[in-house]
Design an enzyme around this catalytic site. Structure first.
Site, PDB file in Angstrom:
ATOM      1  N   CYS A 158       0.971  -1.124   0.013  1.00  0.00           N
ATOM      2  CA  CYS A 158      -0.023   0.117  -0.079  1.00  0.00           C
ATOM      3  C   CYS A 158       0.843   1.051   0.041  1.00  0.00           C
ATOM      4  O   CYS A 158       2.007   1.286   0.355  1.00  0.00           O
ATOM      5  CB  CYS A 158      -0.845  -0.109   1.284  1.00  0.00           C
ATOM      6  SG  CYS A 158      -1.734   1.279   1.605  1.00  0.00           S
ATOM      7  N   HIS A 159       0.061   2.267  -0.543  1.00  0.00           N
ATOM      8  CA  HIS A 159       1.132   3.723  -0.570  1.00  0.00           C
ATOM      9  C   HIS A 159       1.482   3.983   0.939  1.00  0.00           C
ATOM     10  O   HIS A 159       2.588   4.454   1.180  1.00  0.00           O
ATOM     11  CB  HIS A 159       0.409   4.649  -0.955  1.00  0.00           C
ATOM     12  CG  HIS A 159       1.136   5.918  -1.637  1.00  0.00           C
ATOM     13  ND1 HIS A 159       1.112   6.215  -3.006  1.00  0.00           N
ATOM     14  CD2 HIS A 159       1.779   6.640  -1.014  1.00  0.00           C
ATOM     15  CE1 HIS A 159       2.172   7.281  -3.153  1.00  0.00           C
ATOM     16  NE2 HIS A 159       2.658   7.381  -2.028  1.00  0.00           N
ATOM     17  N   THR A 160       0.842   3.632   1.918  1.00  0.00           N
ATOM     18  CA  THR A 160       1.188   3.914   3.483  1.00  0.00           C
ATOM     19  C   THR A 160       2.430   3.375   3.696  1.00  0.00           C
ATOM     20  O   THR A 160       3.304   3.808   4.623  1.00  0.00           O
ATOM     21  CB  THR A 160       0.029   3.542   4.172  1.00  0.00           C
ATOM     22  OG1 THR A 160      -1.107   4.242   3.949  1.00  0.00           O
ATOM     23  CG2 THR A 160       0.331   4.043   5.791  1.00  0.00           C
TER      24      THR A 160
ATOM     25  N   HIS B  58       1.014  -4.267   5.890  1.00  0.00           N
ATOM     26  CA  HIS B  58      -0.424  -4.357   6.666  1.00  0.00           C
ATOM     27  C   HIS B  58      -1.496  -4.743   5.688  1.00  0.00           C
ATOM     28  O   HIS B  58      -2.844  -4.639   6.192  1.00  0.00           O
ATOM     29  CB  HIS B  58      -0.603  -2.761   7.154  1.00  0.00           C
ATOM     30  CG  HIS B  58      -1.069  -1.841   6.212  1.00  0.00           C
ATOM     31  ND1 HIS B  58       0.050  -1.293   5.377  1.00  0.00           N
ATOM     32  CD2 HIS B  58      -2.057  -1.251   5.781  1.00  0.00           C
ATOM     33  CE1 HIS B  58      -0.380  -0.326   4.762  1.00  0.00           C
ATOM     34  NE2 HIS B  58      -1.800  -0.345   4.622  1.00  0.00           N
ATOM     35  N   GLU B  59      -1.392  -5.438   4.553  1.00  0.00           N
ATOM     36  CA  GLU B  59      -2.349  -5.677   3.666  1.00  0.00           C
ATOM     37  C   GLU B  59      -2.235  -7.262   3.390  1.00  0.00           C
ATOM     38  O   GLU B  59      -1.833  -7.671   2.265  1.00  0.00           O
ATOM     39  CB  GLU B  59      -2.265  -5.138   2.553  1.00  0.00           C
ATOM     40  CG  GLU B  59      -3.525  -4.998   1.587  1.00  0.00           C
ATOM     41  CD  GLU B  59      -3.576  -3.709   0.549  1.00  0.00           C
ATOM     42  OE1 GLU B  59      -4.082  -2.835   0.690  1.00  0.00           O
ATOM     43  OE2 GLU B  59      -2.834  -4.181  -0.319  1.00  0.00           O
TER      44      GLU B  59
ATOM     45  N   CYS C 255     -12.073  -4.932  19.281  1.00  0.00           N
ATOM     46  CA  CYS C 255     -12.104  -5.741  20.491  1.00  0.00           C
ATOM     47  C   CYS C 255     -13.632  -5.898  21.126  1.00  0.00           C
ATOM     48  O   CYS C 255     -13.779  -6.890  21.827  1.00  0.00           O
ATOM     49  CB  CYS C 255     -11.209  -5.061  21.702  1.00  0.00           C
ATOM     50  SG  CYS C 255     -12.010  -3.494  22.260  1.00  0.00           S
TER      51      CYS C 255
ATOM     52  N   CYS D 171     -13.876  -1.990  24.297  1.00  0.00           N
ATOM     53  CA  CYS D 171     -13.360  -0.459  24.586  1.00  0.00           C
ATOM     54  C   CYS D 171     -14.307   0.296  24.553  1.00  0.00           C
ATOM     55  O   CYS D 171     -15.388   0.000  23.734  1.00  0.00           O
ATOM     56  CB  CYS D 171     -12.141  -0.200  24.073  1.00  0.00           C
ATOM     57  SG  CYS D 171     -12.489   0.085  22.232  1.00  0.00           S
TER      58      CYS D 171
ATOM     59  N   CYS E 184     -15.133   0.867  20.627  1.00  0.00           N
ATOM     60  CA  CYS E 184     -16.222  -0.087  19.943  1.00  0.00           C
ATOM     61  C   CYS E 184     -17.543  -0.136  20.607  1.00  0.00           C
ATOM     62  O   CYS E 184     -18.476  -0.163  20.027  1.00  0.00           O
ATOM     63  CB  CYS E 184     -15.417  -1.463  20.332  1.00  0.00           C
ATOM     64  SG  CYS E 184     -13.969  -1.834  19.468  1.00  0.00           S
TER      65      CYS E 184
ATOM     66  N   CYS F 171     -11.073   1.309  17.213  1.00  0.00           N
ATOM     67  CA  CYS F 171     -10.683   0.491  18.674  1.00  0.00           C
ATOM     68  C   CYS F 171      -9.600   1.026  19.186  1.00  0.00           C
ATOM     69  O   CYS F 171      -8.505   1.534  18.527  1.00  0.00           O
ATOM     70  CB  CYS F 171     -10.652  -1.145  18.233  1.00  0.00           C
ATOM     71  SG  CYS F 171     -10.470  -1.919  19.735  1.00  0.00           S
TER      72      CYS F 171
ATOM     73  N   ARG G 279      -4.116   0.386  20.518  1.00  0.00           N
ATOM     74  CA  ARG G 279      -3.536   1.535  19.902  1.00  0.00           C
ATOM     75  C   ARG G 279      -2.317   1.875  20.069  1.00  0.00           C
ATOM     76  O   ARG G 279      -1.363   2.471  19.409  1.00  0.00           O
ATOM     77  CB  ARG G 279      -4.587   2.596  19.401  1.00  0.00           C
ATOM     78  CG  ARG G 279      -4.027   3.679  18.639  1.00  0.00           C
ATOM     79  CD  ARG G 279      -3.716   3.349  17.067  1.00  0.00           C
ATOM     80  NE  ARG G 279      -3.354   4.204  16.214  1.00  0.00           N
ATOM     81  CZ  ARG G 279      -1.896   4.613  16.180  1.00  0.00           C
ATOM     82  NH1 ARG G 279      -1.203   3.979  16.818  1.00  0.00           N
ATOM     83  NH2 ARG G 279      -1.748   5.601  15.154  1.00  0.00           N
TER      84      ARG G 279
ATOM     85  N   CYS H 280      -6.477  -3.648   3.512  1.00  0.00           N
ATOM     86  CA  CYS H 280      -6.278  -2.245   3.497  1.00  0.00           C
ATOM     87  C   CYS H 280      -7.294  -1.509   2.409  1.00  0.00           C
ATOM     88  O   CYS H 280      -8.191  -1.340   2.464  1.00  0.00           O
ATOM     89  CB  CYS H 280      -5.023  -1.729   3.622  1.00  0.00           C
ATOM     90  SG  CYS H 280      -4.877   0.033   3.726  1.00  0.00           S
TER      91      CYS H 280
ATOM     92  N   ARG I 237      -1.960  -2.429  -7.793  1.00  0.00           N
ATOM     93  CA  ARG I 237      -1.652  -2.988  -6.550  1.00  0.00           C
ATOM     94  C   ARG I 237      -0.490  -4.108  -6.856  1.00  0.00           C
ATOM     95  O   ARG I 237      -0.756  -4.906  -7.890  1.00  0.00           O
ATOM     96  CB  ARG I 237      -2.698  -3.782  -5.800  1.00  0.00           C
ATOM     97  CG  ARG I 237      -3.048  -3.117  -4.456  1.00  0.00           C
ATOM     98  CD  ARG I 237      -2.318  -2.481  -3.647  1.00  0.00           C
ATOM     99  NE  ARG I 237      -2.898  -2.155  -2.447  1.00  0.00           N
ATOM    100  CZ  ARG I 237      -2.961  -0.699  -2.122  1.00  0.00           C
ATOM    101  NH1 ARG I 237      -2.346   0.245  -2.929  1.00  0.00           N
ATOM    102  NH2 ARG I 237      -3.358  -0.363  -0.945  1.00  0.00           N
TER     103      ARG I 237
END
Ligand code: NAD
Ligand code: AHE
Ligand code: ZN
Length: 375
Positions: A40-42, A62-63, A92, A95, A98, A106, A110, A169, A370
């Site tokens: 991903c670009h992130t 993360h994907e 979760c 919290c 959520c 959530c 974090r 993602c 992608r």
């Protein structure tokens, strides 16, 4: 255990492929064999050094999608053999966030996630005794990774890993921004800035909900055909028009008796703060909503005349398309299996982990939508 990973040694440096050490799953955690991961670009944003939360050395990615191969004590929601998608936005269900039903953000883990650590404050990755940090709680550029059970979505085992990893993602972010964040209605007009891996999913989300006019804006003319492929009705390259893009887009979206112009919904999928302002200002007076999806670098800020908001335009942002991962991601996988949404044509390149840096080159050159790394 040992696992093969692409390690981000330092900002701006190519990833290095190496064998790293990985500690097993502890209380409430699972060990996942990642079968495929998108870029991903992130990931590029963090690798570039622009991310204020960027930590090195770390394992980005993360994907992903993969299989649970081991579980720690107390894990109840998944078991060995389950097919899962890691969630950088966990769910979760306990919290205050959520329970509020007002956000998908959530807060259970974090703080540690932002420090590149597991919830108990440790990193499970190391090499030669040196700590390597996790990334966005996922680190899918490693063949094996550990995740809290609240950060995996159990999905239909019939779905192919090399396609559904993108739901981790890009697909969810783009479609979710339309459905969950903007709540676009049939017949709406929309403008999408940036027709990359996220923007094209916003476009297919707009098509899904029945938007009438879908304008795509990109600096790269090759993105025109891509946008049209997924439902874009008009294309504008800001470099090819005379003058300011905002009046141009407002004029283009004039509809109805008042002839005021401006889109009902606009989406920034670029990360450029200039484009974010243009997106807000090309919304319709009185009700237009502009959704920021793009992630901007450290120190960058957005600006507009407050009058833009006084006169009814709304600036919103979205993370992971407002999706509650454990609840919504399995549904999106089922939409893909049922043919309600497309993924395959957007995956333009497949690489081995050893070739992962080529995936970043393709992104820089604007040649890929992608790239998926298959282990
Ligand atoms: P990408 O590189 O695939 O696509 C970006 C596109 O924007 C390219 O086609 C590029 O030509 C175009 N572009 C760049 N500057 C522009 C400008 N000023 N005007 C018009 N077009 C412009 O990237 P991507 O993977 O689609 O990600 C897009 C953004 O979304 C990134 O900033 C990424 O970090 C962010 N993102 C956010 C979330 C979230 O949850 N909020 C999730 C995923 C990605
Ligand atoms: N670390 C950056 C922010 C990065 C960011 O905004 N990430 C998005 C997901 S991008 C996925 O490709 C997100 O989910 N944000 C919410 C969160 O809690 O991180 C910074 O600027 O510090
Ligand atoms: Zn992403």
């Amino acid at each position: 255990m040992k696992t093969k990973a692409a390690v981000a040694i330092a900002a701006g440096k190519p990833l290095e492929i190496m064998e790293v050490d990985l500690g097993g799953p502890r209380e409430g955690e699972v060990l996942v064999e990642i079968k495929a991961t998108g870029i991903c670009h992130t990931d590029e944003f963090t690798l570039s050094g622009a991310d204020p939360e960027g930590i090195f050395p770390s394992i980005l990615g993360h994907e992903g999608a993969g299989i649970v191969v081991d579980i720690g004590p107390g894990v109840t929601s998944v078991r060995k053999g389950d097919h899962v998608i890691p969630l950088y936005t966990p769910e979760c269900r306990q919290c205050p966030s959520c329970l509020s039903r007002k956000t998908n953000l959530c807060t259970a883990i974090r703080a540690t996630q932002g420090q590149g650590l597991m919830p108990d404050g440790t990193s499970r990755f190391s090499a030669g005794g040196e700590k390597i940090f996790h990334y966005m709680g996922c680190s899918t550029f490693s063949n094996f990774t550990v995740l809290p059970e609240i950060a995996v979505a159990k999905v239909n085992p019939d779905a192919p890993f090399d396609k559904i990893c993108y739901i981790g993602c890009g697909v969810t972010t783009g479609i979710g921004a339309v459905i969950n964040t903007a709540k676009v209605e049939p017949g709406a007009t929309a403008i999408v800035f940036g027709l990359g891996g996220i923007g094209l999913n916003v476009i297919q989300g707009l098509r899904l909900v029945g938007a009438d006019m879908i304008v795509g804006v990109d600096l790269n003319n090759e993105k025109k055909a891509w946008g049209e492929r997924f439902g874009m009705t008009h294309f504008v390259n800001p470099k090819e028009i005379d003058g300011d893009i905002v009046p141009y887009l407002v004029n283009m979206t004039k509809r109805g008796a008042d002839q005021i112009g401006g889109a009902d919904y606009t989406f920034d999928c670029t990360g450029s703060v200039k484009a974010m302002r243009q997106a807000l200002e090309s919304c319709h007076r009185g009700w237009g909503q502009s959704i920021i999806i793009g992630v901007a670098g450290a120190g960058q800020e957005i600006a507009t005349r407050p009058f833009q908001l006084v006169t009814g335009r709304v600036w919103k942002g979205t993370a992971f398309g407002g999706a509650r991962g454990r609840t919504d991601v399995p549904k999106i996988v089922d939409w893909y299996i049922a043919g309600k949404i497309e993924i395959d044509p957007m995956i333009t390149h497949r690489l081995k982990i050893e070739e992962i840096n080529k995936g970043f080159d393709l992104m820089h050159e604007g040649k890929s939508i992608r790239t998926v790394v298959v282990y």
